[in-house]
Design a protein around this motif. Structure first.
Motif, PDB file in Angstrom:
ATOM      1  N   THR A  77      -9.617   5.351  -1.010  1.00 14.86           N
ATOM      2  CA  THR A  77      -9.706   6.662  -1.406  1.00 14.86           C
ATOM      3  C   THR A  77      -9.473   6.626  -2.918  1.00 14.86           C
ATOM      4  O   THR A  77      -9.471   7.436  -3.814  1.00 14.86           O
ATOM      5  CB  THR A  77      -9.134   7.785  -0.889  1.00 14.86           C
ATOM      6  N   VAL A  78      -9.426   5.142  -3.296  1.00 12.08           N
ATOM      7  CA  VAL A  78      -9.059   4.803  -4.841  1.00 12.08           C
ATOM      8  C   VAL A  78     -10.363   4.678  -5.436  1.00 12.08           C
ATOM      9  O   VAL A  78     -11.409   3.950  -4.966  1.00 12.08           O
ATOM     10  CB  VAL A  78      -8.003   3.962  -4.929  1.00 12.08           C
ATOM     11  N   LEU A  79     -10.633   5.130  -6.658  1.00 13.20           N
ATOM     12  CA  LEU A  79     -11.754   4.792  -7.614  1.00 13.20           C
ATOM     13  C   LEU A  79     -11.975   3.189  -7.621  1.00 13.20           C
ATOM     14  O   LEU A  79     -11.021   2.334  -7.700  1.00 13.20           O
ATOM     15  CB  LEU A  79     -11.711   5.168  -8.806  1.00 13.20           C
ATOM     16  N   LYS A 100      -6.622  -3.473 -10.533  1.00 16.37           N
ATOM     17  CA  LYS A 100      -5.569  -3.960  -9.875  1.00 16.37           C
ATOM     18  C   LYS A 100      -5.774  -5.470  -9.398  1.00 16.37           C
ATOM     19  O   LYS A 100      -4.764  -6.339  -9.674  1.00 16.37           O
ATOM     20  CB  LYS A 100      -5.369  -3.048  -8.592  1.00 16.37           C
ATOM     21  N   GLN A 106      -2.717   5.953   0.208  1.00 15.41           N
ATOM     22  CA  GLN A 106      -4.051   5.730   0.534  1.00 15.41           C
ATOM     23  C   GLN A 106      -4.353   5.266   2.161  1.00 15.41           C
ATOM     24  O   GLN A 106      -3.720   4.165   2.568  1.00 15.41           O
ATOM     25  CB  GLN A 106      -4.819   5.041  -0.436  1.00 15.41           C
ATOM     26  N   THR A 147     -15.540   5.678  -4.392  1.00 13.74           N
ATOM     27  CA  THR A 147     -14.480   4.986  -3.760  1.00 13.74           C
ATOM     28  C   THR A 147     -15.217   4.146  -2.469  1.00 13.74           C
ATOM     29  O   THR A 147     -16.299   4.271  -2.327  1.00 13.74           O
ATOM     30  CB  THR A 147     -13.452   5.948  -2.915  1.00 13.74           C
ATOM     31  N   GLN A 206     -13.162   1.512 -10.135  1.00  9.03           N
ATOM     32  CA  GLN A 206     -12.482   0.913 -11.272  1.00  9.03           C
ATOM     33  C   GLN A 206     -10.881   0.554 -11.371  1.00  9.03           C
ATOM     34  O   GLN A 206     -10.368  -0.166 -11.743  1.00  9.03           O
ATOM     35  CB  GLN A 206     -12.557   1.809 -12.521  1.00  9.03           C
ATOM     36  N   SER A 207     -10.327   1.614 -10.454  1.00  9.62           N
ATOM     37  CA  SER A 207      -8.864   1.207 -10.276  1.00  9.62           C
ATOM     38  C   SER A 207      -8.556   0.058  -9.236  1.00  9.62           C
ATOM     39  O   SER A 207      -7.808  -0.883  -9.742  1.00  9.62           O
ATOM     40  CB  SER A 207      -8.061   2.427  -9.731  1.00  9.62           C
ATOM     41  N   MET A 226       0.813  -1.258  -0.069  1.00  5.66           N
ATOM     42  CA  MET A 226      -0.184  -0.026   0.199  1.00  5.66           C
ATOM     43  C   MET A 226       0.921   1.218   0.001  1.00  5.66           C
ATOM     44  O   MET A 226       2.108   1.334   0.547  1.00  5.66           O
ATOM     45  CB  MET A 226      -0.888   0.166   1.384  1.00  5.66           C
ATOM     46  N   THR A 227       0.616   2.256  -0.753  1.00  9.38           N
ATOM     47  CA  THR A 227       1.128   3.439  -0.697  1.00  9.38           C
ATOM     48  C   THR A 227       0.323   4.492   0.252  1.00  9.38           C
ATOM     49  O   THR A 227       0.144   4.165   1.241  1.00  9.38           O
ATOM     50  CB  THR A 227       1.210   4.245  -1.981  1.00  9.38           C
ATOM     51  N   MET A 234     -11.689  13.189  -1.369  1.00  9.99           N
ATOM     52  CA  MET A 234     -10.760  13.163  -2.500  1.00  9.99           C
ATOM     53  C   MET A 234     -10.680  11.866  -2.933  1.00  9.99           C
ATOM     54  O   MET A 234     -10.565  11.012  -2.089  1.00  9.99           O
ATOM     55  CB  MET A 234      -9.393  13.834  -2.279  1.00  9.99           C
ATOM     56  N   SER A 235     -10.839  11.555  -4.107  1.00  8.97           N
ATOM     57  CA  SER A 235     -10.540  10.295  -4.659  1.00  8.97           C
ATOM     58  C   SER A 235      -9.126  10.172  -5.528  1.00  8.97           C
ATOM     59  O   SER A 235      -8.777  11.204  -6.256  1.00  8.97           O
ATOM     60  CB  SER A 235     -11.789   9.670  -5.597  1.00  8.97           C
ATOM     61  N   VAL A 236      -8.746   9.222  -5.416  1.00  8.70           N
ATOM     62  CA  VAL A 236      -7.465   8.879  -6.695  1.00  8.70           C
ATOM     63  C   VAL A 236      -8.024   7.994  -7.676  1.00  8.70           C
ATOM     64  O   VAL A 236      -8.098   6.784  -7.583  1.00  8.70           O
ATOM     65  CB  VAL A 236      -6.451   8.504  -5.584  1.00  8.70           C
ATOM     66  N   ASP A 237      -7.534   8.291  -8.939  1.00  4.40           N
ATOM     67  CA  ASP A 237      -7.754   7.403 -10.057  1.00  4.40           C
ATOM     68  C   ASP A 237      -6.547   6.941 -10.427  1.00  4.40           C
ATOM     69  O   ASP A 237      -6.071   7.492 -11.405  1.00  4.40           O
ATOM     70  CB  ASP A 237      -8.571   8.000 -11.163  1.00  4.40           C
ATOM     71  N   GLU A 238      -5.889   6.045  -9.918  1.00  4.53           N
ATOM     72  CA  GLU A 238      -4.668   5.690 -10.279  1.00  4.53           C
ATOM     73  C   GLU A 238      -4.333   4.005  -9.662  1.00  4.53           C
ATOM     74  O   GLU A 238      -5.186   3.516  -8.974  1.00  4.53           O
ATOM     75  CB  GLU A 238      -3.446   6.403  -9.704  1.00  4.53           C
ATOM     76  N   THR A 239      -3.319   3.218 -10.237  1.00  2.84           N
ATOM     77  CA  THR A 239      -3.283   2.016  -9.850  1.00  2.84           C
ATOM     78  C   THR A 239      -1.844   1.897  -9.116  1.00  2.84           C
ATOM     79  O   THR A 239      -1.441   0.823  -9.143  1.00  2.84           O
ATOM     80  CB  THR A 239      -3.095   1.094 -11.136  1.00  2.84           C
ATOM     81  N   GLY A 240      -1.380   2.970  -8.844  1.00  2.00           N
ATOM     82  CA  GLY A 240      -0.079   3.013  -8.031  1.00  2.00           C
ATOM     83  C   GLY A 240      -0.044   2.517  -6.597  1.00  2.00           C
ATOM     84  O   GLY A 240       0.441   3.028  -5.596  1.00  2.00           O
ATOM     85  N   PHE A 241      -0.879   1.526  -6.528  1.00  2.00           N
ATOM     86  CA  PHE A 241      -0.738   0.703  -4.873  1.00  2.00           C
ATOM     87  C   PHE A 241      -0.643  -0.645  -5.137  1.00  2.00           C
ATOM     88  O   PHE A 241      -0.797  -1.190  -6.336  1.00  2.00           O
ATOM     89  CB  PHE A 241      -2.036   1.134  -4.299  1.00  2.00           C
ATOM     90  N   THR A 242      -0.430  -1.357  -4.260  1.00  2.80           N
ATOM     91  CA  THR A 242      -0.208  -2.864  -4.186  1.00  2.80           C
ATOM     92  C   THR A 242      -1.148  -3.244  -3.250  1.00  2.80           C
ATOM     93  O   THR A 242      -1.722  -2.777  -2.091  1.00  2.80           O
ATOM     94  CB  THR A 242       1.204  -3.082  -3.832  1.00  2.80           C
TER      95      THR A 242
END
Lengths: 100, 547
Positions: A27-29, A36, A4, A73, A31-32, A1-2, B1-9
Motif C-alpha cells: 500500500t506504499v507508493l 527505499k 503495511q 501501489t 516512488q517510496s 516492515m511496519t 489507501m496508499s501511503v506516501d512515506e518511507t517509514g518501512f524497512t
C-alpha cells in the motif's frame, strides 16, 4: 516492515545480473519503494552517478509487462505474491549523441 | 489507501545464482593471467548479421554464457545472445528498451545453467571501439571483471568485432578471443558462414578474371595473349590445378608461335607491377551510407553531399559527431577553406558554412550562421571552387577566376574579381594546395591534354607549365574528374565511362606510380579530397577511406 501488508516479490537489476527475494509493502507508493531500495545497504542502486546527476530508476513489473507508475501501489497495480519486479535505469550506448 | 512515506524497512535476500559460484578453471581449461574469452561462432556471426541488417541504426542486446574462475583468472564462454529491440536508436546511439527485459528472462529460463555474461552493440562507423557512453554503460551495468562487452562495427570491412572488460577501474580491450566452431563443420564451410555474416563474397580470382582485367590494365585486347585469356574466360570449368598447368602450356605455345606475344607479356608484366587493389591502398575509416561524389575534408571535418537526399552531411572524424543540413539547391562543388569554413557552390550561388563547434554539437545546442554570396558572371557555368585564406578561385569549363572576399551587409559575402583568363588546357581541374604552400597558396591546374598529363602553377599573370608526362593506356583518352595532391604524389580520378579509376603519379615527373583497379562495383572510387595537411581521403560507395 511496519503497518503495511508485506508482499513477497523477486527483484532484479536492469540486465538481470542480480536478483533478490524480498517483501515490499503493497500500500506504499512505488516512488517510496524506489527511494527505499536506493537507500538499502548492500544493493547496487545509487542516488547519483559519478557526475552528481540523479539516477532515475523505474520499476518494471514483469508479469504485468509494464512499468509501474510512481503514484500507484503494488496492490493497486495488481502485483501478486512472487511476481518479478525489475529495477531499471537507462542503458544508452553509442558513438555519440545525435545532433538534430 | 496508499501511503506516501518511507517509514518501512526491507530485508532483501540476494538469490544465489550460477554466476556466484563459477567452477574453478583447473577443472577445465587453464587460462593465463587475466581473462580468456571463448566465443561461439554462431553467436558472433549472428551479431554481425544483425548489425549488417541495420546499417543506419545501432543494434544491441545481451551476451549469454558462463564463466570459470580461479583467483583473479577467468575463462568466459559466450554461447548465445539475446537481441534487444530499441525504440530509441540511430546511426550513433542505441538505448536498451527496458520493456524487452522479458526476452532476457525467457532465454535464461530455457538454460538455467547460463546467465548474462555481458552485452553487445553495433557501430555504424569506423573500427570497433568503446565510446565514453559505452564505457559508462558497462561500468554501471556490468561492473564485474568477467563481464564482457562486444562492439561489432559495420563501418569496417569484415564487420570486425572487439571485446572489452573492466580490470579494476580501467576498461581494457581483450586482445585475443577464441572462436568455437560447431563440431561437424569443416573450415571451408565456417569461412563461407563468416563471409556471409560479414556481407562479403568469396574472392573469385582465377584465370577467367584475367580477360576482364585486360582493358582495365590498358592492355591490347586483340593480341595473342589476350586471345588466350578470352578462350580461357569462356571455359569457366577450368578452375583446377590441372587446368592451370594446361593454361601455362598453351600460353608457352602461343608465345613460341607468335613473337608479338612476348612484347604483350612484357608490357603486361610492367603493368601488373603497378597494379594495386583498392584494399592495398585504401584504409577504411568510416561508413557514410548513401553519400557519394562530392566530398571535402578539412582537418578532421568530413563533409559530403548526399545526392539522393539533397543533404550536406558533416562528420567530425575524431568524435564521430555528425549533423546534416538540407541544401537549397544541388551543389556542384564542396570545398574546405584553410580556416575550416566549408564553401558550397550551387547552380544559383555560393554558401559558406562556419567551422563546427564540436562542444556545442555534443551538447545538442549547435547554432550557426550561414553566409551566402551571389554567383559572379562567368564564361560558362561555374564547375569548381578552391577557397584560400584571402579569397576564392573559381573555374568554368573554359575560364579561371580569382576573387577577393569581403564581408558585406547582412552577413553576405562580396566577391571582387581580381584576375581571370582562359584555362591553359582543356578539361583542366584545380588541385588544392593541401597545406604544402600554406593557406595563401594558390591551387595547381591539372589536365589530360590529348594523352599528356600536365600541371600548371599560378604565376602573376596567369599559369605557367610545371610538369608533363605522356599518359599510358587506358587513361590517355579519359578526362580527369578530380585530383588531390599528397606527399606520395598526384592522386587522379579518371572518368572511365562506367565509373572512376584512380591513378597515382609521381609528384615531380608525373610518371605513373600505380593504378588502382576496381573489379568490384562497391570499390569504385567516387570522390577524392586533400585535408589541408598533406593527407588524401577517398570515398567509395558509402565508405570513407584514407589514401
Amino acid at each position: 516492515m511496519t503497518a503495511q501488508n508485506p508482499i513477497p516479490v523477486v527483484l532484479a537489476t536492469t540486465m538481470v545480473t542480480e536478483q533478490w527475494d524480498l517483501e515490499l509493502p503493497d500500500t506504499v507508493l512505488v516512488q517510496s519503494i524506489i527511494v527505499k531500495l536506493i537507500a538499502t545497504p548492500g544493493m547496487p542502486f545509487r542516488e547519483q552517478d559519478d557526475n552528481g546527476r540523479r539516477v532515475p530508476y523505474r520499476l518494471m513489473w514483469r508479469e504485468g509487462d509494464r512499468f509501474l507508475n510512481e503514484t500507484e501501489t503494488l496492490a493497486g497495480a495488481g502485483v501478486q505474491p512472487h511476481d518479478t519486479l525489475v529495477m531499471t535505469r537507462q542503458a544508452r550506448a553509442g558513438q555519440a549523441a545525435d545532433a538534430r | 489507501m496508499s501511503v506516501d512515506e518511507t517509514g518501512f524497512t526491507i530485508s532483501p535476500v540476494r538469490r544465489e545464482l550460477p554466476q556466484d559460484r563459477p567452477p574453478p578453471l583447473d577443472r577445465f581449461l587453464e587460462a593465463g593471467p587475466g581473462l580468456r574469452l571463448v566465443v561461439r561462432e554462431r553467436m558472433l556471426n549472428g551479431i554481425r548479421m544483425q548489425a549488417g541488417a541495420s546499417p543506419t541504426k545501432e543494434i544491441g542486446g545481451v551476451l549469454v554464457g558462463r564463466h570459470y574462475r580461479t583467483g583473479d583468472r577467468y575463462l568466459v564462454e559466450v554461447d548465445d545472445y539475446v537481441a534487444m529491440p530499441s525504440r530509441d536508436s540511430s546511426a550513433s546511439h542505441f538505448e536498451f528498451d527496458q520493456r524487452s527485459i522479458r526476452a532476457i528472462f525467457e532465454r535464461l529460463e530455457k538454460r538455467p545453467d547460463q546467465y548474462v555474461v555481458g552485452w553487445y552493440h553495433s557501430h555504424t562507423f569506423g573500427d570497433p571501439f568503446m565510446s565514453d557512453l559505452d564505457h559508462r554503460l558497462h561500468q554501471d551495468h556490468f561492473p564485474e571483471p568477467w563481464y564482457v562487452s562486444c562492439v561489432a562495427s559495420i563501418g569496417s570491412r569484415g564487420r570486425s568485432a572487439g571485446f572489452w572488460r573492466m580490470r579494476g577501474a580501467e576498461l581494457v580491450e581483450i586482445n585475443d578471443y577464441e572462436l568455437a566452431v560447431a563440431t561437424g563443420g569443416d573450415p571451408a564451410s565456417a569461412q563461407k558462414r563468416y563471409l556471409a555474416s560479414c556481407g562479403l563474397r568469396e574472392q573469385q580470382d582465377g584465370p577467367p578474371a584475367l580477360a576482364e582485367l585486360l582493358p582495365l590494365l590498358g592492355m591490347p585486347t586483340d593480341g595473342a595473349v589476350a586471345r588466350l585469356f578470352h578462350e580461357l574466360a569462356e571455359d569457366r570449368a577450368e578452375q583446377s590445378g590441372l587446368a592451370t598447368v594446361r593454361f601455362l602450356v598453351r600460353a608457352a605455345k602461343a608465345v613460341s608461335a607468335d613473337p608479338r606475344a612476348v612484347t604483350d607479356l612484357e608490357e603486361f608484366e610492367r603493368r601488373l607491377a603497378r597494379f594495386r587493389r583498392p584494399s592495398d591502398v585504401l584504409t577504411p575509416l568510416a561508413r557514410a551510407s548513401g553519400l557519394r561524389g562530392l566530398i571535402s575534408i578539412g582537418g578532421t571535418d568530413y563533409c559530403a553531399y548526399s545526392l539522393d537526399k539533397q543533404r550536406l552531411q558533416r562528420l567530425d572524424l575524431t568524435s564521430l559527431y555528425t549533423f546534416s543540413v538540407r541544401a537549397e539547391a544541388p551543389p556542384v562543388c564542396v570545398a574546405h577553406a584553410p580556416d575550416g569554413h566549408v564553401w558550397v557552390l550551387t547552380g544559383s550561388g555560393l554558401i559558406r558554412f562556419p567551422v563546427i563547434d564540436t562542444a556545442a554539437l555534443r551538447k545538442g545546442d549547435l547554432t550557426f550562421e550561414v553566409n551566402g554570396a551571389d554567383l559572379p558572371d562567368t564564361d560558362g557555368a561555374p564547375e569548381q571552387i578552391v577557397p584560400v585564406e584571402d579569397g576564392l578561385w573559381l573555374r568554368s569549363a573554359s575560364t579561371w577566376y580569382r576573387y577577393e572576399c569581403t564581408a558585406g551587409p547582412e552577413g553576405k559575402i562580396v566577391l571582387a574579381a581580381r584576375a581571370s583568363g582562359p584555362l591553359p588546357g582543356p578539361g583542366s581541374v584545380f588541385v588544392g594546395d593541401n597545406g604544402f604552400g600554406g593557406p595563401l597558396a594558390p591551387p595547381v591546374l591539372l589536365a589530360n591534354e590529348e594523352g599528356t598529363l600536365r600541371t600548371w602553377k599560378a604565376v602573376e599573370d596567369g599559369w605557367a607549365p610545371s610538369a608533363a608526362a605522356e599518359l599510358p593506356r587506358p587513361w590517355n583518352g579519359k578526362p580527369v574528374v578530380q585530383a588531390a595532391v599528397s606527399g606520395l604524389g598526384w592522386h587522379v580520378l579518371f572518368d572511365d565511362g562506367g565509373g572512376r579509376e584512380l591513378c597515382l603519379f609521381d609528384l615531380h615527373t608525373l610518371e605513373l606510380v600505380h593504378h588502382v583497379v576496381c573489379e568490384d562495383e562497391d570499390d569504385r572510387i567516387t570522390g577524392i579530397s586533400g585535408d589541408g595537411s598533406g593527407k588524401v581521403y577517398l570515398q567509395t560507395e558509402g565508405v570513407l577511406h584514407r589514401g
